[in-house]
Scaffold this active site. Structure first.
Site, PDB file in Angstrom:
ATOM      1  N   HIS A 261       1.010   6.724   1.646  1.00  0.00           N
ATOM      2  CA  HIS A 261       0.535   5.365   2.085  1.00  0.00           C
ATOM      3  C   HIS A 261       1.841   4.662   1.910  1.00  0.00           C
ATOM      4  CE1 HIS A 261      -0.406   4.488  -2.192  1.00  0.00           C
ATOM      5  NE2 HIS A 261      -1.162   5.610  -2.137  1.00  0.00           N
ATOM      6  N   LEU A 262       2.213   3.517   1.455  1.00  0.00           N
ATOM      7  CA  LEU A 262       3.302   2.774   1.428  1.00  0.00           C
ATOM      8  C   LEU A 262       4.014   3.375   0.183  1.00  0.00           C
ATOM      9  CD1 LEU A 262       5.322   0.826   2.641  1.00  0.00           C
ATOM     10  CD2 LEU A 262       4.138  -0.972   1.664  1.00  0.00           C
TER      11      LEU A 262
END
Length: 87
Positions: free
Chosen positions: A15-16
């Site tokens: 994810h980010l």
């Protein structure tokens, strides 16, 4: 050109936050750094490309490095993934 395969251990995949950690490490090297997951190839120096690959926990990814510092880049990328990308 050198390549090596590793497995994503992060419970929520790339994810980010871990994608940012991965890109930040990749940008330290002059070599072209990409990775393959399933049928997708992503540029490890681009957060959007990494996020677009939709890498999940347990996915096997193959890093491919090509350039003047390819061996150092490959070892660093595999090492940072195996260390959990800061999570």
């Amino acid at each position: 050109m050198v390549s090596k395969t590793t497995v994503i251990k992060n419970p929520s995949g790339l994810h980010l936050r871990p994608a940012g950690v991965l890109c930040k490490e990749a940008l330290r090297y002059k070599s072209k750094i990409s990775f393959k997951v399933r049928t997708t190839t992503a540029n490890a120096k681009s957060v959007l490309s990494v996020l677009g690959a939709c890498v999940k926990s347990g996915d096997e990814i193959e890093f491919v490095c090509e350039g003047p510092d390819e061996m150092e880049a490959l070892e660093a990328m595999v090492g940072i993934v195996e260390a959990g990308l800061g999570e």
